[in-house]
Each structure stands twice: as structure tokens, then as C-alpha cells.
Design a protein around this motif. Structure first.
Motif, PDB file in Angstrom:
ATOM      1  N   ARG A  10      -4.620   2.160  -4.692  1.00 41.74           N
ATOM      2  CA  ARG A  10      -4.876   2.967  -3.855  1.00 41.74           C
ATOM      3  C   ARG A  10      -5.028   2.200  -2.488  1.00 41.74           C
ATOM      4  O   ARG A  10      -5.926   1.228  -2.617  1.00 41.74           O
ATOM      5  N   ARG A  11      -4.855   2.625  -1.438  1.00 44.77           N
ATOM      6  CA  ARG A  11      -4.845   2.046  -0.176  1.00 44.77           C
ATOM      7  C   ARG A  11      -5.005   3.060   0.872  1.00 44.77           C
ATOM      8  O   ARG A  11      -4.703   4.098   0.742  1.00 44.77           O
ATOM      9  N   MET A  12      -5.786   2.642   2.029  1.00 41.21           N
ATOM     10  CA  MET A  12      -6.127   3.569   3.260  1.00 41.21           C
ATOM     11  C   MET A  12      -4.724   3.996   4.085  1.00 41.21           C
ATOM     12  O   MET A  12      -4.600   4.736   4.883  1.00 41.21           O
ATOM     13  N   THR A  13      -4.166   2.677   4.113  1.00 36.20           N
ATOM     14  CA  THR A  13      -2.897   2.981   5.087  1.00 36.20           C
ATOM     15  C   THR A  13      -1.745   2.564   4.571  1.00 36.20           C
ATOM     16  O   THR A  13      -1.417   1.821   3.306  1.00 36.20           O
ATOM     17  N   VAL A  32       6.103   3.490 -11.039  1.00 31.52           N
ATOM     18  CA  VAL A  32       6.450   4.522 -12.002  1.00 31.52           C
ATOM     19  C   VAL A  32       6.909   5.962 -11.054  1.00 31.52           C
ATOM     20  O   VAL A  32       7.751   6.674 -11.481  1.00 31.52           O
ATOM     21  N   ALA A  33       6.162   6.063  -9.964  1.00 30.38           N
ATOM     22  CA  ALA A  33       6.363   7.256  -9.371  1.00 30.38           C
ATOM     23  C   ALA A  33       6.413   6.975  -7.747  1.00 30.38           C
ATOM     24  O   ALA A  33       6.047   5.848  -7.552  1.00 30.38           O
ATOM     25  N   PRO A  34       6.982   7.563  -6.799  1.00 28.04           N
ATOM     26  CA  PRO A  34       6.751   7.325  -5.260  1.00 28.04           C
ATOM     27  C   PRO A  34       5.432   7.387  -4.892  1.00 28.04           C
ATOM     28  O   PRO A  34       4.346   7.979  -5.479  1.00 28.04           O
ATOM     29  N   VAL A  35       5.406   6.640  -3.816  1.00 26.80           N
ATOM     30  CA  VAL A  35       3.982   6.684  -3.219  1.00 26.80           C
ATOM     31  C   VAL A  35       3.416   8.117  -2.493  1.00 26.80           C
ATOM     32  O   VAL A  35       4.441   8.736  -2.191  1.00 26.80           O
ATOM     33  N   ARG A  36       2.478   8.470  -2.725  1.00 32.56           N
ATOM     34  CA  ARG A  36       1.831   9.938  -2.593  1.00 32.56           C
ATOM     35  C   ARG A  36       0.721   9.665  -1.483  1.00 32.56           C
ATOM     36  O   ARG A  36      -0.101   8.721  -1.371  1.00 32.56           O
ATOM     37  N   LYS A  37       0.791  10.682  -0.586  1.00 32.59           N
ATOM     38  CA  LYS A  37      -0.344  10.736   0.459  1.00 32.59           C
ATOM     39  C   LYS A  37      -1.311  11.810  -0.009  1.00 32.59           C
ATOM     40  O   LYS A  37      -1.136  12.714  -0.572  1.00 32.59           O
ATOM     41  N   ILE A  38      -2.677  11.443  -0.057  1.00 30.88           N
ATOM     42  CA  ILE A  38      -3.692  12.079  -0.273  1.00 30.88           C
ATOM     43  C   ILE A  38      -4.489  12.576   1.062  1.00 30.88           C
ATOM     44  O   ILE A  38      -5.030  11.350   1.672  1.00 30.88           O
ATOM     45  N   HIS A  63      -9.745  12.280   6.154  1.00 23.79           N
ATOM     46  CA  HIS A  63      -9.349  10.759   5.608  1.00 23.79           C
ATOM     47  C   HIS A  63      -8.117  10.953   4.890  1.00 23.79           C
ATOM     48  O   HIS A  63      -7.824  11.773   3.927  1.00 23.79           O
ATOM     49  N   ASP A  64      -7.091  10.152   5.361  1.00 21.93           N
ATOM     50  CA  ASP A  64      -5.743  10.150   4.586  1.00 21.93           C
ATOM     51  C   ASP A  64      -5.759   8.821   3.730  1.00 21.93           C
ATOM     52  O   ASP A  64      -6.261   7.874   4.407  1.00 21.93           O
ATOM     53  N   GLY A  65      -5.266   8.750   2.615  1.00 21.32           N
ATOM     54  CA  GLY A  65      -5.038   7.739   1.803  1.00 21.32           C
ATOM     55  C   GLY A  65      -3.664   7.776   1.002  1.00 21.32           C
ATOM     56  O   GLY A  65      -3.091   8.865   0.852  1.00 21.32           O
ATOM     57  N   TYR A  66      -3.641   6.604   0.482  1.00 26.34           N
ATOM     58  CA  TYR A  66      -2.120   6.634  -0.336  1.00 26.34           C
ATOM     59  C   TYR A  66      -2.356   6.176  -1.744  1.00 26.34           C
ATOM     60  O   TYR A  66      -3.185   5.287  -1.812  1.00 26.34           O
ATOM     61  N   PHE A  67      -1.505   6.237  -2.815  1.00 23.38           N
ATOM     62  CA  PHE A  67      -1.655   5.910  -3.953  1.00 23.38           C
ATOM     63  C   PHE A  67      -0.447   5.826  -4.689  1.00 23.38           C
ATOM     64  O   PHE A  67       0.644   6.983  -4.460  1.00 23.38           O
ATOM     65  N   VAL A  68      -0.180   4.943  -5.574  1.00 23.59           N
ATOM     66  CA  VAL A  68       1.109   4.846  -6.387  1.00 23.59           C
ATOM     67  C   VAL A  68       0.699   4.284  -7.837  1.00 23.59           C
ATOM     68  O   VAL A  68      -0.368   3.466  -7.886  1.00 23.59           O
TER      69      VAL A  68
END
Length: 79
Positions: A10-13, A32-38, A63-68
Motif C-alpha cells: 500500500r502506498r499513497m501515490t 497477482v492482480a492489477p494495481v487498485r485505487k482506493i 485521501h487516495d491510495g493505491y494497493f496491489v
């Protein structure tokens, strides 16, 4: 049957998560899966201490974040 090690990053940008993915890929991981925006948002209200309750709506914080999810690749599968 062996269980594979799975990691959630998980990262912010987007640039930070891309850097983390490249680093993990060098160490033998794959996505395993594509990067998702939260998107996380919350409403902020003004609190009045005299009457002990929330009174006025002030703003919305978002706040937007990304995880994979990534997993360790077995050596015999790579070759």
C-alpha cells in the motif's frame, strides 16, 4: 502442496507504488492482480462545546491510495 508467500503493498501515490513493485519484482515477486485505487473520504463537522454537539458541516477530506497484491515466484517456475 506448498503455500506461496503473498504480500499486500500500500502506498499513497502511484509513483511510490510503482517503485515498490519494481523493487519487489527484482527480489522475485510478481503481481497477482492489477494495481487498485482506493478513495477514503470523511466529512468534518464543527463541534460546539457549549451545547455538546456537532453544529455545522465544515468540509470533506479525501485521501487516495493505491494497493496491489504480490506473491513470491517459485524458482523452478521462473526457469
Amino acid at each position: 502442496m506448498t503455500r506461496q508467500l503473498q504480500v499486500t503493498v500500500r502506498r499513497m501515490t502511484l509513483s511510490q507504488i510503482a517503485r515498490a513493485i519494481r523493487d519487489l519484482e527484482r527480489r522475485g515477486y510478481e503481481c497477482v492482480a492489477p494495481v487498485r485505487k482506493i478513495s477514503n473520504s470523511k466529512k468534518i463537522f464543527r463541534y460546539d462545546e457549549r451545547c455538546g454537539r456537532f453544529i455545522d458541516f465544515e468540509s470533506v477530506e479525501q485521501h487516495d491510495g493505491y494497493f496491489v497484491k504480490m506473491r513470491k515466484v517459485r524458482e523452478e517456475m521462473k526457469q
